[in-house]
Design a protein around this motif. Structure first.
Motif, PDB file in Angstrom:
ATOM      1  N   CYS A   1       0.847  -5.239   2.724  1.00 13.07           N
ATOM      2  CA  CYS A   1       1.722  -4.389   3.524  1.00 13.07           C
ATOM      3  C   CYS A   1       1.010  -3.073   3.778  1.00 13.07           C
ATOM      4  CB  CYS A   1       3.046  -4.160   2.801  1.00 13.07           C
ATOM      5  SG  CYS A   1       3.986  -5.689   2.554  1.00 13.07           S
ATOM      6  N   GLU A   2       0.828  -2.758   5.034  1.00 10.73           N
ATOM      7  CA  GLU A   2       0.078  -1.590   5.495  1.00 10.73           C
ATOM      8  C   GLU A   2       0.693  -0.290   4.971  1.00 10.73           C
ATOM      9  OE1 GLU A   2      -0.337   0.351   9.876  1.00 10.73           O
ATOM     10  OE2 GLU A   2      -0.612  -1.823   9.724  1.00 10.73           O
ATOM     11  N   ALA A   3      -0.154   0.663   4.629  1.00 11.36           N
ATOM     12  CA  ALA A   3       0.293   1.960   4.113  1.00 11.36           C
ATOM     13  C   ALA A   3       1.165   2.679   5.136  1.00 11.36           C
ATOM     14  CB  ALA A   3      -0.917   2.822   3.755  1.00 11.36           C
ATOM     15  N   GLY A   4       2.152   3.413   4.625  1.00 15.29           N
ATOM     16  CA  GLY A   4       2.977   4.257   5.466  1.00 15.29           C
ATOM     17  C   GLY A   4       3.857   3.511   6.441  1.00 15.29           C
ATOM     18  N   SER A   5       4.361   2.362   6.032  1.00 17.71           N
ATOM     19  CA  SER A   5       5.126   1.504   6.933  1.00 17.71           C
ATOM     20  C   SER A   5       6.431   1.059   6.291  1.00 17.71           C
ATOM     21  CB  SER A   5       4.305   0.257   7.285  1.00 17.71           C
ATOM     22  OG  SER A   5       3.085   0.614   7.898  1.00 17.71           O
ATOM     23  N   VAL A   6       7.297   0.493   7.127  1.00 16.25           N
ATOM     24  CA  VAL A   6       8.504  -0.181   6.653  1.00 16.25           C
ATOM     25  C   VAL A   6       8.330  -1.659   6.971  1.00 16.25           C
ATOM     26  CG1 VAL A   6      11.003  -0.463   6.894  1.00 16.25           C
ATOM     27  CG2 VAL A   6       9.986   1.821   7.065  1.00 16.25           C
ATOM     28  N   TYR A   7       8.571  -2.496   5.972  1.00 16.52           N
ATOM     29  CA  TYR A   7       8.548  -3.956   6.127  1.00 16.52           C
ATOM     30  C   TYR A   7       9.950  -4.475   5.867  1.00 16.52           C
ATOM     31  CZ  TYR A   7       3.510  -4.310   6.550  1.00 16.52           C
ATOM     32  OH  TYR A   7       2.218  -4.215   7.020  1.00 16.52           O
ATOM     33  N   ALA A   8      10.400  -5.406   6.711  1.00 18.47           N
ATOM     34  CA  ALA A   8      11.746  -5.947   6.571  1.00 18.47           C
ATOM     35  C   ALA A   8      11.757  -7.411   6.960  1.00 18.47           C
ATOM     36  CB  ALA A   8      12.722  -5.168   7.447  1.00 18.47           C
ATOM     37  N   GLY A   9      12.732  -8.138   6.405  1.00 18.12           N
ATOM     38  CA  GLY A   9      12.966  -9.514   6.806  1.00 18.12           C
ATOM     39  C   GLY A   9      12.429 -10.534   5.825  1.00 18.12           C
ATOM     40  N   VAL A  10      12.646 -11.808   6.189  1.00 19.79           N
ATOM     41  CA  VAL A  10      12.207 -12.942   5.379  1.00 19.79           C
ATOM     42  C   VAL A  10      11.487 -13.907   6.307  1.00 19.79           C
ATOM     43  CG1 VAL A  10      12.946 -14.811   3.848  1.00 19.79           C
ATOM     44  CG2 VAL A  10      14.216 -12.653   3.872  1.00 19.79           C
ATOM     45  N   PRO A  11      10.162 -13.972   6.237  1.00 17.78           N
ATOM     46  CA  PRO A  11       9.290 -13.131   5.419  1.00 17.78           C
ATOM     47  C   PRO A  11       9.211 -11.706   5.981  1.00 17.78           C
ATOM     48  CG  PRO A  11       7.956 -14.529   6.831  1.00 17.78           C
ATOM     49  CD  PRO A  11       9.395 -14.924   7.064  1.00 17.78           C
ATOM     50  N   ALA A  12       8.785 -10.780   5.130  1.00 20.09           N
ATOM     51  CA  ALA A  12       8.708  -9.375   5.526  1.00 20.09           C
ATOM     52  C   ALA A  12       7.647  -9.170   6.605  1.00 20.09           C
ATOM     53  CB  ALA A  12       8.406  -8.510   4.310  1.00 20.09           C
ATOM     54  N   ARG A  13       8.013  -8.385   7.605  1.00 20.92           N
ATOM     55  CA  ARG A  13       7.111  -8.030   8.694  1.00 20.92           C
ATOM     56  C   ARG A  13       7.224  -6.525   8.932  1.00 20.92           C
ATOM     57  NH1 ARG A  13       5.321 -12.684   9.372  1.00 20.92           N
ATOM     58  NH2 ARG A  13       6.367 -14.471  10.264  1.00 20.92           N
TER      59      ARG A  13
ATOM     60  N   HIS B   1       0.825  -1.211   0.000  1.00 18.49           N
ATOM     61  CA  HIS B   1       0.000   0.000   0.000  1.00 18.49           C
ATOM     62  C   HIS B   1       0.858   1.259   0.000  1.00 18.49           C
ATOM     63  CE1 HIS B   1      -3.888  -1.950   0.187  1.00 18.49           C
ATOM     64  NE2 HIS B   1      -3.394  -2.799   1.085  1.00 18.49           N
ATOM     65  N   SER B   2       0.249   2.374  -0.381  1.00 15.91           N
ATOM     66  CA  SER B   2       0.941   3.650  -0.602  1.00 15.91           C
ATOM     67  C   SER B   2       1.791   4.076   0.586  1.00 15.91           C
ATOM     68  CB  SER B   2      -0.077   4.747  -0.905  1.00 15.91           C
ATOM     69  OG  SER B   2      -0.713   4.499  -2.133  1.00 15.91           O
ATOM     70  N   GLY B   3       2.917   4.705   0.248  1.00  9.41           N
ATOM     71  CA  GLY B   3       3.787   5.275   1.262  1.00  9.41           C
ATOM     72  C   GLY B   3       4.592   4.267   2.041  1.00  9.41           C
ATOM     73  N   THR B   4       4.822   3.099   1.454  1.00 12.58           N
ATOM     74  CA  THR B   4       5.491   2.005   2.166  1.00 12.58           C
ATOM     75  C   THR B   4       6.860   1.718   1.583  1.00 12.58           C
ATOM     76  OG1 THR B   4       3.408   1.032   2.876  1.00 12.58           O
ATOM     77  CG2 THR B   4       5.274  -0.469   2.717  1.00 12.58           C
ATOM     78  N   ILE B   5       7.764   1.298   2.455  1.00 13.60           N
ATOM     79  CA  ILE B   5       9.101   0.868   2.063  1.00 13.60           C
ATOM     80  C   ILE B   5       9.221  -0.622   2.355  1.00 13.60           C
ATOM     81  CG2 ILE B   5      11.572   1.020   2.581  1.00 13.60           C
ATOM     82  CD1 ILE B   5      11.070   3.964   3.375  1.00 13.60           C
ATOM     83  N   ILE B   6       9.701  -1.368   1.363  1.00 12.66           N
ATOM     84  CA  ILE B   6      10.087  -2.765   1.556  1.00 12.66           C
ATOM     85  C   ILE B   6      11.612  -2.752   1.629  1.00 12.66           C
ATOM     86  CG2 ILE B   6      10.009  -5.116   0.659  1.00 12.66           C
ATOM     87  CD1 ILE B   6       7.222  -3.867   1.434  1.00 12.66           C
ATOM     88  N   ALA B   7      12.142  -3.104   2.792  1.00 10.15           N
ATOM     89  CA  ALA B   7      13.586  -2.987   3.024  1.00 10.15           C
ATOM     90  C   ALA B   7      14.383  -3.901   2.109  1.00 10.15           C
ATOM     91  CB  ALA B   7      13.891  -3.307   4.486  1.00 10.15           C
ATOM     92  N   ALA B   8      15.620  -3.526   1.878  1.00 10.00           N
ATOM     93  CA  ALA B   8      16.533  -4.308   1.042  1.00 10.00           C
ATOM     94  C   ALA B   8      16.581  -5.748   1.525  1.00 10.00           C
ATOM     95  CB  ALA B   8      17.927  -3.695   1.077  1.00 10.00           C
ATOM     96  N   GLY B   9      16.523  -6.684   0.572  1.00 14.10           N
ATOM     97  CA  GLY B   9      16.647  -8.107   0.869  1.00 14.10           C
ATOM     98  C   GLY B   9      15.423  -8.760   1.459  1.00 14.10           C
TER      99      GLY B   9
END
Length: 172
Positions: free
Chosen positions: A129-141, A112-120
């Motif tokens: 993935c919730e708007a305006g958030s950072v998701y990271a990891g495997v699986p992404a959280r 969703h808009s305004g979100t970053i999916i971290a490297a890797g």
């Protein structure tokens, strides 16, 4: 000149003022908006289903956009940056997002808009993935909620920088 290939009666459509690196590949049912940049070694393979890019999208070096046959579509909104060597496979990425270097976003996922999916990171099939958030990891959280200032600094400015970089190539 980039590899632009018609396949199964579908030809890539490129908007105004787009930069396509010489080693980028656009195949089949690919449509992009204006002011996009597709960098060296990036592949947008619309051979089995559509790929749609909004305006001011940058797909960086080595990134791959692809889909599942008749089951998924790649949709990227406006002001999306797809980092170096990232893969977006049959997913929807809304406006103003950053997909980090080497990240993977799988079929049916929605960023969703305004979100970053971290490297890797790996966003699993069907994950939202919730708007305006950072998701990271495997699986992404989800690891962080972004302030509007952080969204501007990390997402908007990144997309703007790629407009500048692309303009350098038109000057030569």
């Amino acid at each position: 000149m980039a590899l632009i290939r018609t396949l199964n009666g579908c030809s890539p459509e490129v908007g105004e003022r787009c930069f396509l690196a010489e080693t980028a590949a656009l195949i089949g049912d690919v449509r992009m908006g204006d002011d996009c940049s597709i960098w060296y070694g990036a592949v947008l393979r619309g051979d089995v289903n559509p790929i749609r890019l909004g305006n001011r999208v940058n797909v960086q070096d080595g990134a791959v956009l692809h889909t599942l046959h008749r089951r998924s579509v790649v949709e990227l909104g406006d002001n999306v940056s797809v980092g170096h060597n990232a893969t977006v496979h049959g997913a929807r990425v809304e406006h103003d997002c950053l997909i980090g270097m080497g990240a993977v976003v799988l079929d049916g996922a929605v960023v969703h808009s305004g979100t970053i999916i971290a490297a890797g990171s790996v966003v699993l099939s069907g994950q939202e993935c919730e708007a305006g958030s950072v998701y990271a990891g495997v699986p992404a959280r989800k690891v962080k909620t972004l302030t509007p200032e952080e969204q501007h600094r990390m997402i908007t400015l990144n997309a703007e920088h790629y407009l500048t970089y692309a303009s350098w190539y038109g000057e030569e």
